[in-house]
Design a protein around this motif. Structure first.
Motif, short mmCIF file in Angstrom:
data_model
loop_
_atom_site.label_atom_id
_atom_site.label_comp_id
_atom_site.label_asym_id
_atom_site.label_seq_id
_atom_site.Cartn_x
_atom_site.Cartn_y
_atom_site.Cartn_z
N ARG A 30 0.79 -1.30 -0.01
CA ARG A 30 -0.20 -0.11 0.07
C ARG A 30 0.96 1.30 -0.01
NH1 ARG A 30 -4.02 2.08 4.63
NH2 ARG A 30 -5.52 3.10 3.61
N LYS A 31 0.64 2.15 -0.67
CA LYS A 31 1.46 3.35 -1.15
C LYS A 31 0.79 4.57 -1.00
CE LYS A 31 4.50 1.10 -4.03
NZ LYS A 31 3.71 0.18 -4.16
N ILE A 32 1.37 5.66 -0.43
CA ILE A 32 0.81 7.22 -0.62
C ILE A 32 1.87 7.56 -1.92
CG2 ILE A 32 0.58 9.38 0.02
CD1 ILE A 32 -0.08 8.19 2.85
N VAL A 33 1.19 8.30 -2.88
CA VAL A 33 1.82 8.53 -3.97
C VAL A 33 1.91 9.96 -4.30
CG1 VAL A 33 2.19 8.63 -6.61
CG2 VAL A 33 1.61 6.41 -5.35
N VAL A 34 2.69 10.94 -4.09
CA VAL A 34 2.90 12.34 -4.22
C VAL A 34 3.32 12.75 -5.49
CG1 VAL A 34 3.67 14.44 -3.12
CG2 VAL A 34 3.10 12.40 -1.62
N LEU A 35 2.45 13.48 -6.25
CA LEU A 35 3.02 13.94 -7.43
C LEU A 35 3.13 15.68 -7.69
CD1 LEU A 35 0.64 12.16 -10.02
CD2 LEU A 35 2.67 11.22 -9.03
N SER A 36 4.03 15.97 -8.34
CA SER A 36 4.28 17.29 -8.63
C SER A 36 3.76 17.66 -9.82
CB SER A 36 5.87 17.68 -9.01
OG SER A 36 6.78 17.29 -8.06
N ALA A 37 3.63 18.93 -10.46
CA ALA A 37 3.01 19.18 -11.60
C ALA A 37 3.82 18.82 -12.62
CB ALA A 37 3.06 20.92 -11.66
N LEU A 38 3.52 18.80 -14.00
CA LEU A 38 4.12 18.33 -15.01
C LEU A 38 5.12 19.34 -15.26
CD1 LEU A 38 1.41 17.53 -18.02
CD2 LEU A 38 1.94 16.29 -15.62
N SER A 39 6.38 18.84 -15.54
CA SER A 39 7.68 19.91 -15.78
C SER A 39 7.22 21.00 -16.60
CB SER A 39 8.78 19.20 -16.20
OG SER A 39 8.46 18.59 -17.48
N GLY A 40 7.58 22.25 -16.29
CA GLY A 40 7.28 23.52 -16.90
C GLY A 40 5.94 23.88 -16.63
N THR A 41 5.06 23.18 -15.97
CA THR A 41 3.56 23.86 -15.64
C THR A 41 3.74 24.91 -14.61
OG1 THR A 41 2.44 21.74 -16.39
CG2 THR A 41 1.46 23.45 -14.92
N THR A 42 4.52 24.67 -13.60
CA THR A 42 4.53 25.49 -12.32
C THR A 42 5.19 26.93 -12.91
OG1 THR A 42 4.88 23.99 -10.83
CG2 THR A 42 5.19 26.10 -10.00
N SER A 124 -2.24 17.66 -12.40
CA SER A 124 -1.32 16.27 -12.63
C SER A 124 -1.99 15.03 -11.92
CB SER A 124 0.05 16.42 -12.33
OG SER A 124 0.31 16.73 -10.99
N THR A 125 -2.60 15.25 -10.56
CA THR A 125 -2.92 14.39 -9.51
C THR A 125 -4.39 13.72 -10.33
OG1 THR A 125 -3.75 16.08 -8.09
CG2 THR A 125 -1.85 14.80 -7.74
N GLN A 126 -5.18 14.96 -10.53
CA GLN A 126 -6.69 14.26 -10.99
C GLN A 126 -6.41 13.45 -12.51
OE1 GLN A 126 -9.89 17.03 -10.87
NE2 GLN A 126 -8.31 18.73 -10.42
N MET A 127 -5.43 13.91 -13.34
CA MET A 127 -5.29 13.27 -14.66
C MET A 127 -4.57 11.91 -14.35
SD MET A 127 -3.86 16.49 -16.65
CE MET A 127 -2.72 15.44 -17.55
N PHE A 128 -3.84 11.83 -13.29
CA PHE A 128 -3.36 10.45 -13.12
C PHE A 128 -4.21 9.33 -12.20
CE2 PHE A 128 -0.28 7.72 -10.38
CZ PHE A 128 0.20 7.04 -11.55
N GLU A 129 -5.06 9.96 -11.58
CA GLU A 129 -5.94 9.10 -10.76
C GLU A 129 -6.81 8.72 -11.84
OE1 GLU A 129 -6.47 7.67 -8.02
OE2 GLU A 129 -8.81 7.33 -8.17
N ALA A 130 -7.39 9.55 -12.61
CA ALA A 130 -8.30 8.91 -13.75
C ALA A 130 -7.75 8.04 -14.69
CB ALA A 130 -8.87 10.14 -14.60
N TYR A 131 -6.15 8.03 -15.01
CA TYR A 131 -5.71 6.97 -15.63
C TYR A 131 -5.68 5.60 -14.94
CZ TYR A 131 -1.69 4.52 -17.42
OH TYR A 131 -0.98 3.38 -17.85
N LEU A 132 -5.27 5.88 -13.54
CA LEU A 132 -5.36 4.73 -12.58
C LEU A 132 -6.80 4.03 -13.00
CD1 LEU A 132 -3.08 5.62 -9.60
CD2 LEU A 132 -2.44 4.25 -11.76
#
Ligand code: ADP
Ligand code: ASP
Ligand code: MG
Length: 452
Positions: A30-42, A124-132
């Motif tokens: 079981r993991k907590i996965v922390v994501l940054s923004a896509l590079s360049g976005t911030t 980034s996190t919403q897009m990744f969660e939707a992908y999972l």
């Protein structure tokens, strides 16, 4: 439970997000996965905010359009089903209409700016969660804004974070992958705020400390902490093991791979931090823990934008309390001091925040005979295990820097840090000279003397 953090480059392309899914599902933990923004976005969001602040609205709109194009293409490659793509497109549409609405409200305040900059991690996190979800993984998205809080000083509220996070996690005992945003948080006014640039590393370690994780893994674009800044020095190599103290010094003194505060929460709870390379997951990376193998000099880092302040006062002669008065001025302006050196009647200190420089120097002049300051200085920090029986570290450092004017030297405060202050224009030369002398010279000598 482990906490895994993926930085901007690691999530910066659709195929990278696909690899992250493979990585986080490669074992069943079981993991907590922390994501940054896509590079360049911030950076792009900050730049949109600058245009909005300057009332250059059409420029801001153009920048928003360019960023949106990037996301429109990204989601097309990220998802493989129509339903997945529709969900991804909906996320992008919603977030970009919010971004657009932010710049329409005048004046464009600091509060709006923070909300704007937070959009990178929210996307980034919403897009990744939707992908999972599309791929049928057992995952959930936990909004960091529900548990990550800073106080009025910008410091994380550890007890509150721990309490909220454990309560939320207890509500989802059956979820295998818990996704959340790095970097973003709320301040005491309940507004959206952040942990400063590169703050996703800090989020990961705050979470890891709060839940007493088994390990915190920081996944980035390089095989662990190198012995020197790879952007400036050609011949660098990864360090396999570091102590918490050594890693904290390197992060604080400029090793960009880690946010300066990352190590503190992990160290408080004794949670090991492992630095790993997303592009080469099998490479060993760096393990940061309580102890490490015993090499004298481990690494060199450099921190720019330092101002050195020199205070001279004959009242310091044989007197006590003078230094206290000097430091009280820095305390009053909430400005941390990094390096300190003293002589009979003078003291030099460095600061990395010039916000109150004028007020500080004005007050220093009231208690001193002379005050001078130099901007554009760089602290070069040599980190390792220099316990009392290790001899000859300083001589090697000074020998390497023999052609470079040294503004300040600090040694002996801890057993793992020797710091030198130089003018920033000399940084590249200093880092390269130190690299050759501290890491390659002895081997080169050995080769010469053992040659047939
Ligand atoms: P992320 O987006 O994953 O957080 P960062 O760009 O913040 O990644 O940090 C990784 C980068 O840090 C590396 O690509 C490297 O250029 C830079 N870096 C600077 N000093 C060091 C060091 N001593 N060891 C490793 N990387 C370093
Ligand atoms: N996205 C944020 C930044 O670029 C935080 C991070 O990447 O750690 O600073
Ligand atoms: Mg980073």
């Amino acid at each position: 439970m482990q906490v895994w953090k993926f930085g901007g480059t690691s999530v910066g392309k659709p195929e990278r997000m696909h690899s992250i899914r493979d990585l986080i599902t490669s074992d069943n933990s079981r993991k907590i996965v922390v994501l940054s923004a896509l590079s360049g976005t911030t950076n792009a969001l900050i730049s949109i905010g600058e245009s909005a602040k300057a009332n250059q609205d059409s420029e801001a709109v153009e920048k928003i359009k360019a960023l949106r194009d990037h996301y429109d293409v990204f989601v097309k490659e990220l998802y493989s089903t129509e339903a997945g793509l529709a969900k991804g497109q909906e996320i992008v549409k919603n977030e970009f209409s919010f971004i657009r609405s932010l710049i329409n409200i005048k004046p464009f305040t600091a509060k709006r700016e923070k909300e704007l900059v937070a959009e990178g991690e929210l996307l980034s996190t919403q897009m990744f969660e939707a992908y999972l979800e599309e791929q049928g993984e057992n995952s959930i998205l936990l909004p960091a804004l529900e548990f990550m809080r800073i106080d009025a000083e910008g410091e994380p509220e550890l007890a509150l974070i721990e309490e909220r996070l454990t309560t939320i996690l207890d509500q989802h005992p059956d979820k295998q992958l818990i996704i959340t945003q790095g970097f973003i948080c709320r301040n005491p006014r309940g507004e959206v705020d952040n942990l400063k640039r590169g703050g996703s590393d800090y989020t990961a370690s705050l979470i890891g400390g709060a839940i007493r994780a088994e390990e915190i893994q920081i996944w980035t674009d390089i095989d662990g902490m190198h012995n020197n800044d790879p952007r400036i020095v050609k011949r660098t190599f990864p360090i396999r093991e570091l102590t918490f103290e050594e890693a904290a010094e390197l992060a604080y003194f400029g090793a960009k791979i880690l946010h300066p505060s990352t190590i503190t929460p992990a160290k408080m709870r004794g949670v090991p931090v492992r630095l790993k390379n997303t592009m080469q997951p099998d490479a060993p990376g760096t393990l940061i823990a309580t102890s490490s193998s015993d090499r004298e000099i481990k690494a060199i880092a450099a921190k720019d934008n330092i101002t050195a302040i020199y205070v001279h006062s004959t009242r310091m002669l044989n007197a006590y309390g003078f230094l206290r008065r000097v430091f009280e001025i820095f305390e009053k302006y909430k400005t941390p001091v990094d390096m300190v050196t003293t002589s009979e009647v003078s003291v030099s200190v460095t600061i990395d925040n010039n916000e109150h420089l004028d007020a500080i120097t004005a007050e220093l002049r009231e208690i001193a005979d002379l005050e001078e300051h130099d901007r554009d200085q760089t602290i070069v920090c040599i980190v390792g295990n220099f316990s009392a029986d290790k001899e000859g570290i300083a001589i090697k450092v000074l020998e390497a820097l023999k052609d470079i004017p040294l503004r300040m030297i600090s040694y002996g405060a801890s057993e793992h840090n020797l710091s030198i202050l130089i003018h920033s224009s000399l940084k590249d030369r200093a880092l390269n000279a130190l690299n050759e002398r501290l890491f390659y010279y002895e081997d080169a000598m050995k080769d010469i003397f053992t040659a047939p």
